[in-house]
Design a protein around this motif. Sequence first.
Motif, PDB file in Angstrom:
ATOM      1  N   SER A 263      31.227   4.054  48.901  1.00  0.00           N
ATOM      2  CA  SER A 263      31.918   5.347  48.906  1.00  0.00           C
ATOM      3  C   SER A 263      33.080   5.300  48.200  1.00  0.00           C
ATOM      4  O   SER A 263      33.489   6.458  47.565  1.00  0.00           O
ATOM      5  CB  SER A 263      31.870   5.659  50.384  1.00  0.00           C
ATOM      6  N   ILE A 332      30.868  12.213  51.441  1.00  0.00           N
ATOM      7  CA  ILE A 332      29.502  12.530  51.827  1.00  0.00           C
ATOM      8  C   ILE A 332      29.055  13.099  50.668  1.00  0.00           C
ATOM      9  O   ILE A 332      28.228  12.890  49.868  1.00  0.00           O
ATOM     10  CB  ILE A 332      28.964  13.217  53.049  1.00  0.00           C
ATOM     11  N   VAL A 335      29.136  10.719  47.656  1.00  0.00           N
ATOM     12  CA  VAL A 335      27.976   9.783  47.582  1.00  0.00           C
ATOM     13  C   VAL A 335      26.549  10.630  47.182  1.00  0.00           C
ATOM     14  O   VAL A 335      25.755   9.981  46.672  1.00  0.00           O
ATOM     15  CB  VAL A 335      27.647   9.145  48.892  1.00  0.00           C
ATOM     16  N   GLU A 336      26.400  11.773  47.723  1.00  0.00           N
ATOM     17  CA  GLU A 336      25.424  12.582  47.275  1.00  0.00           C
ATOM     18  C   GLU A 336      25.079  12.599  45.876  1.00  0.00           C
ATOM     19  O   GLU A 336      23.897  12.765  45.441  1.00  0.00           O
ATOM     20  CB  GLU A 336      25.571  14.212  47.893  1.00  0.00           C
ATOM     21  N   SER A 340      19.577  11.423  46.793  1.00  0.00           N
ATOM     22  CA  SER A 340      19.359  12.303  48.189  1.00  0.00           C
ATOM     23  C   SER A 340      19.971  11.238  49.289  1.00  0.00           C
ATOM     24  O   SER A 340      20.049  10.092  48.824  1.00  0.00           O
ATOM     25  CB  SER A 340      18.073  12.678  48.376  1.00  0.00           C
ATOM     26  N   LEU A 341      20.189  11.686  50.432  1.00  0.00           N
ATOM     27  CA  LEU A 341      20.967  10.985  51.448  1.00  0.00           C
ATOM     28  C   LEU A 341      20.158  11.194  52.922  1.00  0.00           C
ATOM     29  O   LEU A 341      19.603  12.262  53.072  1.00  0.00           O
ATOM     30  CB  LEU A 341      22.423  11.208  51.640  1.00  0.00           C
ATOM     31  N   LEU A 343      21.215  10.763  56.428  1.00  0.00           N
ATOM     32  CA  LEU A 343      22.611  10.581  56.951  1.00  0.00           C
ATOM     33  C   LEU A 343      22.662  10.224  58.357  1.00  0.00           C
ATOM     34  O   LEU A 343      21.964  10.619  59.220  1.00  0.00           O
ATOM     35  CB  LEU A 343      23.285  11.892  57.004  1.00  0.00           C
ATOM     36  N   LEU A 385      25.288   5.885  54.988  1.00  0.00           N
ATOM     37  CA  LEU A 385      24.354   7.124  53.984  1.00  0.00           C
ATOM     38  C   LEU A 385      23.318   6.279  53.199  1.00  0.00           C
ATOM     39  O   LEU A 385      23.755   5.522  52.092  1.00  0.00           O
ATOM     40  CB  LEU A 385      25.444   7.786  53.211  1.00  0.00           C
ATOM     41  N   VAL A 387      21.117   5.813  50.567  1.00  0.00           N
ATOM     42  CA  VAL A 387      20.776   6.721  49.333  1.00  0.00           C
ATOM     43  C   VAL A 387      19.230   6.603  48.753  1.00  0.00           C
ATOM     44  O   VAL A 387      18.773   5.492  48.947  1.00  0.00           O
ATOM     45  CB  VAL A 387      21.750   6.221  48.162  1.00  0.00           C
ATOM     46  N   TYR A 403      16.865   3.756  57.899  1.00  0.00           N
ATOM     47  CA  TYR A 403      17.318   4.966  58.815  1.00  0.00           C
ATOM     48  C   TYR A 403      17.119   4.511  60.270  1.00  0.00           C
ATOM     49  O   TYR A 403      17.790   4.879  61.185  1.00  0.00           O
ATOM     50  CB  TYR A 403      16.551   6.288  58.349  1.00  0.00           C
TER      51      TYR A 403
END
Lengths: 464, 464
Positions: A263, A332, A335-336, A340-341, A343, A385, A387, A403
């Motif tokens: 980040s 955020i 990093v986007e 795509s994230l 979160l 996050l 990615v 996730y």
Amino acid sequence: MVDQTATGAAKPPLVELIDALPDVEVLTDPESTEPYRRDRANDRNVAVPLAVVLAERTEHVQAVMRWATANGIPVVPRGAGSGLSGGASAVQGGIVLSTERMRGLSIDETTRTAVVQPGLMNAEVKAAAAEVGLWYPPDPASAEFCSIGGNVATNAGGLCCVKYGVTTDYVLGIEVVLADGRAVRIGGPRLKDVAGLSMLKLFVGSEGTLGIITEITLRLLPAPMAPRTVVGWFDSSAAAGAAVAEIARRIRPSMLEYMDGVSIGAVEDELAMGLRRDAAALVVARSDDRSPTGEEVAIMLDAFERHGATECFETADVEDGERYAHARRIAIPAVERLGSLLLEDVGVAIPELPRLISGVERIAAENDVTIAFIAHAGDGNTHPLVVVDLEDRDMVRRAERSYGQIMDLAIDLGGTITGEHGVGRLKRPWLVDQIGDDLLDVSHRVKRALDPAGILNPGTIFAA
Amino acid sequence: MVDQTATGAAKPPLVELIDALPDVEVLTDPESTEPYRRDRANDRNVAVPLAVVLAERTEHVQAVMRWATANGIPVVPRGAGSGLSGGASAVQGGIVLSTERMRGLSIDETTRTAVVQPGLMNAEVKAAAAEVGLWYPPDPASAEFCSIGGNVATNAGGLCCVKYGVTTDYVLGIEVVLADGRAVRIGGPRLKDVAGLSMLKLFVGSEGTLGIITEITLRLLPAPMAPRTVVGWFDSSAAAGAAVAEIARRIRPSMLEYMDGVSIGAVEDELAMGLRRDAAALVVARSDDRSPTGEEVAIMLDAFERHGATECFETADVEDGERYAHARRIAIPAVERLGSLLLEDVGVAIPELPRLISGVERIAAENDVTIAFIAHAGDGNTHPLVVVDLEDRDMVRRAERSYGQIMDLAIDLGGTITGEHGVGRLKRPWLVDQIGDDLLDVSHRVKRALDPAGILNPGTIFAA
């Protein structure tokens, strides 16, 4: 504007709704409703709503709910659409009820309260309070584009919460429209009130599953002292985590934020402000305490040094400090840019923070994905996050596995799957693992007591 | 000890309960149960309980609730019996479940939390925290003899709440036994957690009507700075009220208390510390802010002077300041020397405070009763104390009429019938006038969802 062809407005129920809302914009054609199908979580399972109602007054919300109850049609309340857990994903055959046009605001300096409607942005509430020398503390990084109604619905947090608490701590009263269309007032401009069950606190954070909040009375504070900002650079996440734990144990910083190398790099790409791309972690801490010894700043610098910061310093002035806070706030979106994230919003007790950080590093390596790690470290609330390139189906699979594994890890560490974003639709499958069958059952009973037909935001928190 | 003759222990249900609790003391003879029939509110309608269970562990509470559910028998949870609204009055044929023997405590300095059982006194929790340099803020004046479990059940307040908030702001987690005997854990040592409905905040302040809290995880703070205390004497209640309103608007005092002439006299009778018997009002304020300018103290003194204080000063030192805080804390016991008390707990928004004070003066005059008036003035929470000779039936009638009229007045001023003591049994008839039929209906639904048989503390908050 109603496109009768596309929506089949000839069906009695929708015509009935439109007739009941003569002065309200009701969107029904797919092009107009498209922006209201999803929130910032990019839920891939969103449906096409039957209609989007742009309510302007409490009576409009009541009319929608009376109609929805009569016809058994689901209603998804929506603030600014900045949610990160899919709490505002449109559901098939349902209404999206947007509060974006409900923008009333009044401030009473004598009771130090604001009465606001849900469609105002958090930053607008803050600005209005600041104009009269007052302060609304909760400060999600998305303050500029998240609504106060959404903040209350999710019990939103932010950077100052480590010292000043979260949204629920500032909600003194609400007006809420129930599933059957009744509007109820709870609380008011009183700092202490224990008359009856605390229904007020139950509605805060209920993500639109128990009612739709149409007005909020907020507690304001006198403006805070200008903060002093301390910055620490670390070449290991473990050292940074240990420094954070020590600071959190000894004092009450007014901000205690963490960013990892990924980040830091993404933010430096964006701002070119001279952040150290070679660092493993950056900790940005603040004190607004004014003890004569300035001891909070000294304690923070001491903790940084003793835990091996490669560099640490107090920033030159308030403006310089604000540059570092801004760097954290835009992490955020920065990093986007990498993809795509997915979160995350997992939280643990502070002493478990180093284990959470190293666990996420392991999950990233095992699944061969990039996971940036930022955190409101001072209260143990973190945002890994994940990615992902949505075109790469294998990567999507590995990212989704990560996730889930991050939530499993948080639960294993005695933590939470969501510290401030809410359960929404995306985290619902993990909720029972955290809270258990019995507490979920009790919550279900409360849900059924207030929304017996299950028309309020079905799929969020509770299975549809 | 079970007196089989007096209680009819031959009846199967009670024998069954006693059998299920082999290591637990269960009191059944009238002499032993007598002290458990009423709390400090002196409810005159208390019944003789079937039995008193002195639970020592969560499993004991579960056994009681399983048995109570199976047999449809009401259970009144009881902490230290210091409640002021009759929330622990025994009910006919019911069990009084005392948590006084549940006294576990552990403090985790790294997460700055305490895990406590409900039977500890508030002051014991404070003292244990202080031993390791930490602080549990909520401070009812009854701290020495009120239990932490009762504090959570009523969402108790105190003197520091004007700056530091009330009990619910410090409850991070609980273990609660439901009506059916299941024990559920909610929350834990995490500062932010929004996973699911906020059942935690719903149980806090529910006065034993939704479940019985058997363990509490409390948030602690670092020890506060020693406060500076400012004292103001006034020859009119209106002037004192105006000074309070100005202070509350401009700064965040850590204490802002009010005493009227009756309570000043009663305390002076007790302490002989040199309080001014000729004054109409005394305001005791504190600041623990350490801005270099000491501006909070200056603002308080300025407000006192501008609103016509006959005398005002900063106390000489911390100990001297503590004498005034102590004077305020003992006001209720001191006024109790004048007669039995009907204790009020009404609250209004600060700007309405002068109207509440003058309204109570009018009610006292019209009913020819003495009403002492003390207040956590900084948060608008007041305790008018109606003095009554219980032998004088006409005075009892006039006092009870005053008690109701004060609540009516608070409601008329947009306030609350209870700021920190709870509704209990004594204030239940007024609850609907404050919150309205719809909110009461919604609250009822939640109550029924969690306690379908209505066995948990029937008559408190909700009609039995």
